[in-house]
Design a protein around this motif. Structure first.
Motif, mmCIF file in Angstrom:
data_model
loop_
_atom_site.group_PDB
_atom_site.id
_atom_site.type_symbol
_atom_site.label_atom_id
_atom_site.label_comp_id
_atom_site.label_asym_id
_atom_site.label_seq_id
_atom_site.Cartn_x
_atom_site.Cartn_y
_atom_site.Cartn_z
ATOM 1 N N LEU A 1 31.353 39.545 43.822
ATOM 2 C CA LEU A 1 32.653 38.907 43.632
ATOM 3 C C LEU A 1 32.919 37.852 44.702
ATOM 4 N N ARG A 2 32.482 38.120 45.922
ATOM 5 C CA ARG A 2 32.677 37.180 47.013
ATOM 6 C C ARG A 2 31.849 35.917 46.807
ATOM 7 N N SER A 3 30.635 36.075 46.289
ATOM 8 C CA SER A 3 29.748 34.924 46.131
ATOM 9 C C SER A 3 29.952 34.187 44.817
ATOM 10 N N ARG A 4 30.821 34.664 43.955
ATOM 11 C CA ARG A 4 30.997 34.014 42.660
ATOM 12 C C ARG A 4 31.680 32.651 42.793
ATOM 13 N N LYS A 5 32.444 32.407 43.876
ATOM 14 C CA LYS A 5 33.095 31.123 44.033
ATOM 15 C C LYS A 5 32.107 30.017 44.445
ATOM 16 N N ASN A 6 30.889 30.392 44.833
ATOM 17 C CA ASN A 6 29.873 29.413 45.211
ATOM 18 C C ASN A 6 29.018 28.960 44.042
ATOM 19 N N ILE A 7 29.272 29.477 42.842
ATOM 20 C CA ILE A 7 28.481 29.153 41.668
ATOM 21 C C ILE A 7 29.140 27.994 40.923
ATOM 22 N N LEU A 8 28.349 26.964 40.634
ATOM 23 C CA LEU A 8 28.832 25.815 39.858
ATOM 24 C C LEU A 8 28.181 25.842 38.498
ATOM 25 N N LEU A 9 28.987 25.842 37.450
ATOM 26 C CA LEU A 9 28.453 25.814 36.093
ATOM 27 C C LEU A 9 28.763 24.499 35.452
ATOM 28 N N ILE B 1 27.641 60.152 45.810
ATOM 29 C CA ILE B 1 28.542 59.410 46.690
ATOM 30 C C ILE B 1 27.831 58.197 47.279
ATOM 31 N N ALA B 2 26.578 58.366 47.692
ATOM 32 C CA ALA B 2 25.828 57.252 48.270
ATOM 33 C C ALA B 2 25.625 56.138 47.251
ATOM 34 N N VAL B 3 25.283 56.491 46.022
ATOM 35 C CA VAL B 3 25.085 55.485 44.980
ATOM 36 C C VAL B 3 26.401 54.777 44.664
ATOM 37 N N GLY B 4 27.493 55.508 44.639
ATOM 38 C CA GLY B 4 28.800 54.905 44.403
ATOM 39 C C GLY B 4 29.178 53.908 45.477
ATOM 40 N N VAL B 5 28.943 54.253 46.722
ATOM 41 C CA VAL B 5 29.245 53.342 47.836
ATOM 42 C C VAL B 5 28.392 52.087 47.747
ATOM 43 N N SER C 1 27.851 46.338 46.626
ATOM 44 C CA SER C 1 27.138 45.313 45.869
ATOM 45 C C SER C 1 28.096 44.506 44.995
ATOM 46 N N GLY C 2 29.003 45.184 44.331
ATOM 47 C CA GLY C 2 29.985 44.499 43.493
ATOM 48 C C GLY C 2 30.896 43.599 44.298
ATOM 49 N N ALA C 3 31.311 44.043 45.464
ATOM 50 C CA ALA C 3 32.157 43.217 46.324
ATOM 51 C C ALA C 3 31.415 41.968 46.776
ATOM 52 N N GLY C 4 30.149 42.119 47.083
ATOM 53 C CA GLY C 4 29.336 40.945 47.470
ATOM 54 C C GLY C 4 29.204 39.947 46.327
#
Length: 50
Positions: free
Chosen positions: A42-50, A28-32, A37-40
């Motif tokens: 996804l949130r930071s992906r809009k700051n990436i410029l390719l 359960i701890a690893v899943g949380v 981590s995945g949410a973070g």
């Protein structure tokens, strides 16, 4: 003789239950942590410029 077998089985059963609880807690701890981590990411992906 039967008492020794009963005692051995009791200890083994209790050990298996304890191991199961620990495995469940760690899972359960690893899943949380993975979800957070995945949410973070996804949130930071809009700051990436390719």
């Amino acid at each position: 003789m039967n008492e020794k077998v009963y005692r051995t089985l009791s200890i083994a059963g209790a050990g298996n239950i304890a191991a199961g609880v620990v495995a469940l807690t760690v899972g359960i701890a690893v899943g949380v942590v993975c979800i957070i981590s995945g949410a973070g990411l996804l949130r930071s992906r809009k700051n990436i410029l390719l």
